[in-house]
Design an enzyme around this catalytic site. Sequence first.
Site, short mmCIF file in Angstrom:
data_model
loop_
_atom_site.label_atom_id
_atom_site.label_comp_id
_atom_site.label_asym_id
_atom_site.label_seq_id
_atom_site.Cartn_x
_atom_site.Cartn_y
_atom_site.Cartn_z
N CYS A 67 0.83 -1.21 0.00
CA CYS A 67 0.00 0.00 0.00
C CYS A 67 0.87 1.26 0.00
O CYS A 67 0.52 2.27 -0.61
CB CYS A 67 -0.97 0.01 1.18
SG CYS A 67 -0.22 -0.21 2.81
N HIS A 181 -2.96 0.40 7.21
CA HIS A 181 -3.09 0.65 5.77
C HIS A 181 -2.68 2.08 5.45
O HIS A 181 -2.77 2.97 6.30
CB HIS A 181 -4.53 0.40 5.33
CG HIS A 181 -4.72 0.38 3.84
ND1 HIS A 181 -4.01 -0.47 3.02
CD2 HIS A 181 -5.53 1.11 3.02
CE1 HIS A 181 -4.39 -0.27 1.76
NE2 HIS A 181 -5.30 0.69 1.75
N ASP A 199 -8.58 4.41 -1.65
CA ASP A 199 -7.96 3.16 -1.19
C ASP A 199 -7.21 2.48 -2.33
O ASP A 199 -7.79 2.14 -3.37
CB ASP A 199 -9.06 2.24 -0.65
CG ASP A 199 -8.51 1.11 0.20
OD1 ASP A 199 -7.39 0.65 -0.09
OD2 ASP A 199 -9.20 0.70 1.14
#
Length: 238
Positions: A67, A181, A199
Amino acid sequence: MYRMVLNVAAAAVTCFSVAHAETMPLSENLIGLTSPEGQTLLLGSEASNDYFPLSIHFTTQDNPAYCGPATIAMVLNALNVPRPASKMTLGLGMFDQENIFTPAATAVKPAASIVNPPYGMTLDELGGVFAAHDLVVDVVHASDSDLDTFRKTAVSQLRDNDKFILVNYLRKSIGQESGGHISPLGAYDEDSDRILILDVSRYKYPPVWVEAATLFDAMNTVDADNDGNTRGYVSVGH
């Protein structure tokens, strides 16, 4: 002009809708960008200058630990940072999740260490890699900030064409699964006090609108892999 903006926004949302079809269900406190309510929030948002350059360069993380690299590549491209040299593109290529690791960036966080325990990147490493690309970076741990300061910072960055803001948060604190995250923010809607998270694991969740207080609480969680510091946010620009 207004109609053109609406059409461009609708097209950008449509790009995300393809990925939304197979994603995990959202909890009631989250609003998916591709839902009618989510699209209305984007069109009415007071701070959304970052949405379009980020959506144009949207990057899905290559693996569950990436991520951070996906977010970095996305933002470097949105900021028009000079591209890495390439025989195929004569230096006009794009950043991706591999070539972001220049020698200076690798000195901060080697790519190989991201896919080995403890996996991923910490908030400080995220900021360090951006700094290695000669950008102006401000790393803020949530424990050193507060909701109002975060909200003001987010709105300021989201209104600035040359600055971006990224968040490191605990997924389960906003009703998702499950660990830490990293993703960039795309817009802020004042009436609902919601912030749009773009995201980068779009195979798992779509972009979502989350209340600012909920997101701040999710950042104000201890990251055991970062010497017990809290997660937080990073502002990046030239």
